[in-house]
Design a protein around this motif. Sequence first.
Motif, short mmCIF file in Angstrom:
data_model
loop_
_atom_site.label_atom_id
_atom_site.label_comp_id
_atom_site.label_asym_id
_atom_site.label_seq_id
_atom_site.Cartn_x
_atom_site.Cartn_y
_atom_site.Cartn_z
N ALA A 29 0.82 -1.21 0.00
CA ALA A 29 0.00 0.00 0.00
C ALA A 29 0.86 1.26 0.00
O ALA A 29 0.42 2.32 -0.47
N ASN A 30 2.08 1.16 0.51
CA ASN A 30 2.96 2.33 0.61
C ASN A 30 4.10 2.31 -0.40
O ASN A 30 5.09 3.02 -0.23
N ALA A 31 3.97 1.53 -1.44
CA ALA A 31 5.04 1.37 -2.43
C ALA A 31 5.42 2.68 -3.11
O ALA A 31 6.55 2.83 -3.58
N ASP A 32 4.53 3.65 -3.14
CA ASP A 32 4.82 4.94 -3.78
C ASP A 32 4.80 6.09 -2.78
O ASP A 32 4.73 7.26 -3.18
N SER A 33 4.87 5.80 -1.49
CA SER A 33 4.78 6.84 -0.46
C SER A 33 6.15 7.49 -0.24
O SER A 33 7.01 6.95 0.45
N THR A 34 6.32 8.65 -0.83
CA THR A 34 7.55 9.41 -0.67
C THR A 34 7.41 10.35 0.51
O THR A 34 6.34 10.49 1.09
N GLY A 35 8.49 11.02 0.84
CA GLY A 35 8.44 12.04 1.87
C GLY A 35 7.61 13.22 1.38
O GLY A 35 7.46 13.44 0.18
N GLY A 36 7.09 13.99 2.29
CA GLY A 36 6.26 15.13 1.92
C GLY A 36 7.02 16.35 1.47
O GLY A 36 6.47 17.24 0.84
N GLU A 74 19.23 1.13 1.77
CA GLU A 74 19.17 2.47 1.18
C GLU A 74 17.87 2.68 0.39
O GLU A 74 17.30 1.72 -0.14
N PHE A 75 17.46 3.92 0.30
CA PHE A 75 16.30 4.27 -0.52
C PHE A 75 16.75 4.48 -1.97
O PHE A 75 17.71 5.22 -2.21
N PRO A 76 16.07 3.86 -2.92
CA PRO A 76 16.39 4.15 -4.32
C PRO A 76 15.92 5.57 -4.67
O PRO A 76 15.05 6.12 -3.99
N THR A 77 16.48 6.14 -5.71
CA THR A 77 16.06 7.47 -6.13
C THR A 77 15.48 7.43 -7.54
O THR A 77 15.78 6.53 -8.32
N ARG A 78 14.64 8.39 -7.81
CA ARG A 78 14.02 8.52 -9.14
C ARG A 78 14.08 10.00 -9.52
O ARG A 78 13.80 10.87 -8.69
N TYR A 79 14.42 10.26 -10.75
CA TYR A 79 14.50 11.64 -11.22
C TYR A 79 13.09 12.15 -11.51
O TYR A 79 12.38 11.63 -12.38
N ALA A 85 8.89 16.37 -3.13
CA ALA A 85 9.97 15.82 -2.30
C ALA A 85 11.29 15.74 -3.04
O ALA A 85 12.25 15.16 -2.53
N ALA A 86 11.39 16.36 -4.22
CA ALA A 86 12.63 16.32 -4.99
C ALA A 86 13.71 17.17 -4.31
O ALA A 86 13.42 18.23 -3.77
N ASP A 87 14.94 16.66 -4.36
CA ASP A 87 16.05 17.44 -3.80
C ASP A 87 16.49 18.49 -4.82
O ASP A 87 15.89 18.64 -5.88
N ALA A 88 17.57 19.18 -4.51
CA ALA A 88 18.05 20.26 -5.38
C ALA A 88 18.46 19.76 -6.77
O ALA A 88 18.40 20.51 -7.75
N ARG A 89 18.84 18.48 -6.88
CA ARG A 89 19.22 17.90 -8.18
C ARG A 89 18.03 17.31 -8.93
O ARG A 89 18.18 16.81 -10.02
N GLY A 90 16.84 17.31 -8.30
CA GLY A 90 15.63 16.80 -8.95
C GLY A 90 15.33 15.34 -8.66
O GLY A 90 14.45 14.75 -9.28
N VAL A 92 14.05 12.18 -6.23
CA VAL A 92 13.13 11.87 -5.14
C VAL A 92 13.54 10.52 -4.56
O VAL A 92 13.76 9.56 -5.30
N ARG A 93 13.64 10.45 -3.24
CA ARG A 93 13.94 9.17 -2.59
C ARG A 93 12.64 8.37 -2.50
O ARG A 93 11.62 8.86 -2.03
N MET A 94 12.72 7.13 -2.97
CA MET A 94 11.55 6.25 -3.02
C MET A 94 11.63 5.20 -1.91
O MET A 94 12.71 4.92 -1.39
N PRO A 95 10.50 4.57 -1.57
CA PRO A 95 10.53 3.50 -0.56
C PRO A 95 11.47 2.38 -0.96
O PRO A 95 11.63 2.08 -2.15
N ASN A 96 12.08 1.73 0.03
CA ASN A 96 13.07 0.68 -0.22
C ASN A 96 12.41 -0.69 -0.31
O ASN A 96 12.78 -1.61 0.39
N LEU A 97 11.44 -0.80 -1.20
CA LEU A 97 10.79 -2.10 -1.38
C LEU A 97 10.59 -2.39 -2.85
O LEU A 97 10.56 -1.49 -3.68
#
Length: 136
Positions: A29-36, A74-79, A85-90, A92-97
């Motif tokens: 259920a939380n497979a796409d739950s990123t940080g706010g 570790e959390f995988p990242t997605r551009y 929730a994107a960082d300065a480089r664009g 987003v840290r995704m759930p580790n599942l």
Amino acid sequence: MDIERALRISAAGMQAQTTRLRVVAENLANADSTGGSAGADPYRRKTVTFENRLDRAIGASTVRVRRVGVDRSEFPTRYDPSHPAADARGYVRMPNLDTVSETMDMREAQDTYSANLAVLETSRGMLTRTIEALRG
């Protein structure tokens, strides 16, 4: 006493697998739950650890959930620069599942639950037939 033992062992297995299924469902259920916001942690995968325990009342080992923990990988990242929730480089840290692994874990829990249910039903049927034979 042996039928009661089989019933209690099967019930313990079913209870453990029910917890496992609940945790897998929460993960999926939380497979796409990123940080706010940028830098916030996304959902962290939960794990279930089992242990054998001697049930002194029946004189047999049963399974139980030792603990529900979290996966510290570790959390995988997605551009996705447009994501809140994107960082300065664009990124987003995704759930580790991995949904495929979670689905396979769910299937294994379902099969194990079904096997324990079959033992429970067979034991109950044997007990019923024994009672009928004694009555009759």
